[in-house]
Structure formats: structure tokens, C-alpha cells
Design a protein around this motif. Sequence first.
Motif, mmCIF file in Angstrom:
data_model
loop_
_atom_site.group_PDB
_atom_site.id
_atom_site.type_symbol
_atom_site.label_atom_id
_atom_site.label_comp_id
_atom_site.label_asym_id
_atom_site.label_seq_id
_atom_site.Cartn_x
_atom_site.Cartn_y
_atom_site.Cartn_z
ATOM 1 N N ASP A 124 51.847 -32.881 30.343
ATOM 2 C CA ASP A 124 51.300 -31.554 30.627
ATOM 3 C C ASP A 124 51.422 -31.256 32.119
ATOM 4 N N VAL A 125 52.095 -30.165 32.429
ATOM 5 C CA VAL A 125 52.303 -29.760 33.821
ATOM 6 C C VAL A 125 51.758 -28.357 34.004
ATOM 7 N N THR B 102 58.286 -31.951 31.386
ATOM 8 C CA THR B 102 57.267 -31.183 30.648
ATOM 9 C C THR B 102 57.336 -31.416 29.143
ATOM 10 N N LEU C 60 61.315 -29.901 34.753
ATOM 11 C CA LEU C 60 61.243 -29.194 33.476
ATOM 12 C C LEU C 60 61.491 -30.143 32.311
ATOM 13 N N LYS D 200 56.900 -26.853 27.780
ATOM 14 C CA LYS D 200 56.354 -25.671 28.459
ATOM 15 C C LYS D 200 55.194 -26.090 29.346
ATOM 16 N N THR D 201 54.947 -25.288 30.366
ATOM 17 C CA THR D 201 53.828 -25.561 31.263
ATOM 18 C C THR D 201 52.537 -25.054 30.637
ATOM 19 N N SER E 60 51.203 -24.568 35.142
ATOM 20 C CA SER E 60 52.200 -23.502 35.292
ATOM 21 C C SER E 60 52.511 -23.222 36.756
#
Length: 714
Positions: free
Chosen positions: A221-222, A217, A214, A40-41, A224
Motif C-alpha cells: 500500500d502506497v 504498488t 508503481l 493503485k495508490t 497517493s
Amino acid sequence: MANLLYRLGRLAVRRRRRIAALWALLLVVLGVGALTLGGKTVDQFDIPGTESQQALDDLHNDLPAAAGASLTIVVRAPAGAKLADAAVKKQVVALVARAGELPDVVAVVDPYASGRIDRAGTVGLVAVQYAKGEADLTADDRAAFDALAGGGGTTLRVVPGGVSGGAPELGALDAVGVVIAAAVLVLTFGSLVAAGMTLLSALLGVGVGMCGLLLVTATVDVSSSAPILALMLGLAVGIDYSLFITSRHRAQVRDGMAIDESIARATATAGSAVLFAGATVVVALAGLGLVGVPFLTAMGLAAAGTVLTAVAVALTLLPAMLAFAGGRIGVRRASHRRPEPGFGFRWAHGVVRFRVPLLIVGVGVLAVLTIPTHDLRLALPTNGTAPDGSHQRVAYDLTSAAFGEGANGPLLVVIRGSRGDAVSALTARITAAARKLPDVAAVSPGGATPAGTTSLLVVVPKSGPTAEATYALVRTMRDALPPLATNGSSVRVTGATAVGIDVSEKLTAALPEYLGVVIGLSFLLLLLAFRSILVPLKATLGFLLTVGATFGVVVAVFQWGWGSSLLGVDRPGPLVSFLPIIMLGILFGLAMDYEVFIVSRVREEFVHGLSPRAATIEGVGHGARVVTAAALIMSAVFGGFVLVEDPIIKTIGFGLAVGVLIDAFVVRMTLVPAVLTLMGRMAWAFPRWLDRATPHVDIEGAELRVPEKELAGV
């Protein structure tokens, strides 16, 4: 370079089924991986090395509960009642109990215990403390907190606030840019098949790039906002790159060239320009890593990955799809009758004829548009810029009306030392000193460690989080409070406004290095491509004009509020702190795109014997239709993201759309040909020693014209 890409185009034609299958397989594999392994972002902004980040790290280590997400619920008594009334108080207590049952909530403080009730006694603030940070709150956590709204059937008004809406969401309206792009392609090509293939190849490339992002991720850490930015750029450049190659192929087929040969030559010539254009975009985006801010690095690399994918698709999958289409791309062979000059040639002739007045007017207009840039202000987004009617915005407005805007952005003072008694005494001195500072509404304790070696103070300003007065207060606190520390103790100031100041200062300090590296590397790429010193220099100066005008328009709309309501912005304010450096990187890459697309054709004509004036007219004349379509498509894609409610994405989308239109139509299609004809042959002058020292990349396809007779029978 041209010969290598020619062979690649030939290979794509011969092995079109295999290449199409490989891309389809890659899309499926990455798609499955993204669905099963993707993470998840995050919304967290880490700024290593700054005072505010060090203070937050201290809190995380010493006071984990205080470092977690601290959210607020605004409660308002029914009309004619007050929070002190027994019936209303009972409802508030019930709400506090419900909030305390939420997952990962470690503490809930009602307004009666904290004293956070306004003077009228009708509005109060309930503090909800989570064990984990806001960036770690899941969609279920946010939904559960949001479900507290309404008061659970009571007459009490309950508005959960203080938590962002999570990752930006795209709706059906956001696809309007793609629809406009499809319409422009159909009008440009006059063929549904050609337009459909160009759009399909770009969408497949975006699909591969987004699935890959995606999947990443899961381990990295990416931000949002990164996937939206990557999608925005991937769509825009993917369509443009495919458009450029397809247009060259159609023109060659119209002139009588065999289809397979035309595909290979379009890949060699237009493909070379696409490769260099893509390289400049990637350099500009990857260069964000020089800033030293992790979330910016992730955003830059994510967007660079989708651009690289778009280039790979344009050079491999698109030629294969063109081979599948064969003659069904809506092209009629040219007749022997001399065709009437199109709009592009008439435009080029007009620019060349009136080059001096157009140059003066063009530069003057861009200079005027740059004026608002001098009033540029930066800050981190607050709930005050959330969409009108959202819980975050309503809670912000209610809090501002009842307690003042400063209550929405309290400052935190973290005090640390080796002895508890010394820290306690220092905390008392800091409290007394802070209360005497201008623009301070209140100072209250925020907790301490059991040993007393770390304590926290909460300072509520009178002004809002993005007000100049609050900025001045932060600087005053950082100047006045740390000198009170003794015996190795430390005093650090953090909070939303403090983080915003640190972000702005860090990015401002890194900007010269970033621009120096990015512009320097891109200058070398353009020097290799065009074998000229003046042309890359002109391209850089044109970019500065584009950036100044673009930021001027963005400031006028989003900060001054000129026409902001038309874009769904009902409360203008400072721009997001990291917006300038992101837009600088992206706009620089895109500006070089159009520079390469236009000037490569001009140089191609010059290399093959035309005078500088004639080469400029031919190059701009042939490229105007494609560049116009490309600019309209790219601005439509970017403009489609203005419909996203997230203020960061909305501002970036608007800024890039405006920047593309300014750069394509004013700078590249007007000022560039005017300057090229004024410089004449000097534009293509290249010192002999530098000519010997630099490799020849041949993006004009000059070497491909040598075996023309041999290839005529292909």
C-alpha cells in the motif's frame, strides 16, 4: 572512495554502449511491469496504536457497514420552493433511488427520514453508505458518485460531496519546473548538448524510479501522494547530481585534461560528493520509518528509492553519456591569459571580507522569518481546503451555511461491551453526557450490532473540523465519557478531527527520536567525509536555521494567508498534520547536499595546501555557479508542483522551494563561508585517536593526484 569511483568512471567510459543498453533495458522492463502488474495508490491514513484508529478498527470488525465510506449528497430546492413541496420531494426520492443503484452502495438515507433538513427547509443532506472504505473506492466509483451532480435534468440542485478527488493529478502546467530547469542548464553550460545530456540522464533516472515504485504498488500500500513526492525529489536531485558531475568534467576539459580521463576524475571527485549527499538524503527519508506511521514510511521509502536511482544514474549512465558526447559539450580550452574572476569569486571575497556583519544580518533575518512558526497549527485536510468550485468544496460550503461547519466533521463515539443491555444503558448515559458538553450541536444514534454489544453515536460539533473549539471538544469527550463505562465496557472517540489530533500527537512524540537518529547518522557521514567535528556541527546548526525560516514562511502563507491567493489558496488554515516531519526529513537531506557540494571543494583546496581563507574563497568561487544553478533548478522543480491543486502537494512544493533557496543562498553560500573563515584551521581539526579510528574515504581525490605524471599521457 575516490579510487573506487575513478575505476567506475573508467569502466563507464570503456563500456558506455553496454551501460546505456542496460539502463534502457531496465527502463523498458520496469515500465512494462508497472503497466501490467502495477496496483493503485491509496488515500487511507492508518495510525496504529491511537485511540481513533482502535475505534475505527472496532467499527470495521463489529459494524462493517458503518466502517465503510460514508458520503454525502447536498440537495437544495429551487428558488422559491422547499424540500417539503411535493414536486421537489419527488425529485429527491428519484435521486435517492439513483444513488442506491451505484455499485457497492449498501444504504441511502434521504433527508426526510434522517431529519437532516435546515431550518429554512431548502437544503438537505442525503447519506450514502458504501460497503468498502473510501480508500478502496475505485476511479469508476468516484466518477459514478460525481455523476449524480446536477440532479439528472431536474430543477433540484445536487452537489455530491464528502469524497476526495483521489490521487493528485499532474497537468501540463506542472512541467513548468522542468522547462525552467532546462533553461538554467543551458545558461549555465552555454551548450545545448551538455544541458540536454544532464537533463536526459536525470529524466531517465526518474523514469526508472517511478516505474519501479508503481510496480511495488502491486504488493504494498502506497499513499497517493508518495508518487508525486518521489517524482518531485527524483527530478530535483537527479538534475542537481548530474549538473555537479558535468560541471566538474567541463572545468577539467577546459583546463586541458583528456576527455576520458576527465570523466573518470569527475566521477571520482564530484561523484564522491554526490554519493555522500545522496546518502544523507536517503538516511533522512528512510528515517521516516521510525515514526511508526505506515503511510509515512511508504512515502519516505518511495522517495528514497528515487534518490538512490538518481545517484546510480549520475555515477554510471551519466559518465557513459559524457563519453558518447566526447568534445561536443561546448568547452573551449583555456588560454594562457589569466581569466577575470567570475561572480562566484567576487561573492566569496565579499563574504570573507564582511563575514561578521553578514553573519549577524543573516542569522537575524532567519530568526525574524522563524517567528510565525510559533503559531503553527496542524490538522488533516478537509473538503474545506478543496479547490474552489469543486464538488467537494461547494458541498462543504453549502453544508456549513445550512447546518454549521461542524456538520462537515462529525465525531464518532464507539461503545463496546460484553452484554447488550449494559451497552444500551451506557449508550443512553453517554448520549445525555455528550449533549451537555460545550460546543455540541447534536447527538444522534449511528447504529448498533444485532446483539447490541457495539453501538455508535454521532456527535456534531458547532465548530468546524479544524477549529480549536472542536479540538478542545475531542479532548473533553475523551476525558469525560470513558469514566462512565463499567464492567469492562469501552468508550472511544474517533472522526476526522480526532484522527488529526492523534496524528499530530504521535508525530510530535516521535520527532525527537527521528531527528536524533537522522541527524546522528548524517553527522557520522559528514564526519567521515570531511574528517572534522566542527564542520558537521556547523552544518546541523545551519539546517536548524533553514527549517525555522522555512516553516515560518509556510505558516505565514498557508495558515495566515499572506499572499496565499497568488498560489491558488483561497481559504488559509492549519497545515497538514504530517507536513512538518516530511519537510524536516527532506530539507535536512537537501541541506546536506549543498553542504557537501560546497564544503567538499573547500576541503579539497585545503587538503592540497591552501590556507583556510584561500581554500574557502577557492571552494566557494568554483562552486558558486554550480550551486546557484542547482538551487534554481531544484526550487523551480519544487515550485512547479505548487500548480498542483492537491493542497498537500502544493504546500510541500512551496515549502521545499523556499527552503532550498534559503539554505543555498543564505546559509550555505553566505553563512557557511563566513563561519569557516572565522574558525580558520580549527574547522578542520580532528583528534588523532578519532582519525585512527575512522576509515579514510577520500572524497577530495587527494590520492588521485599522486599518479598525475603517469596519467598525463593517457
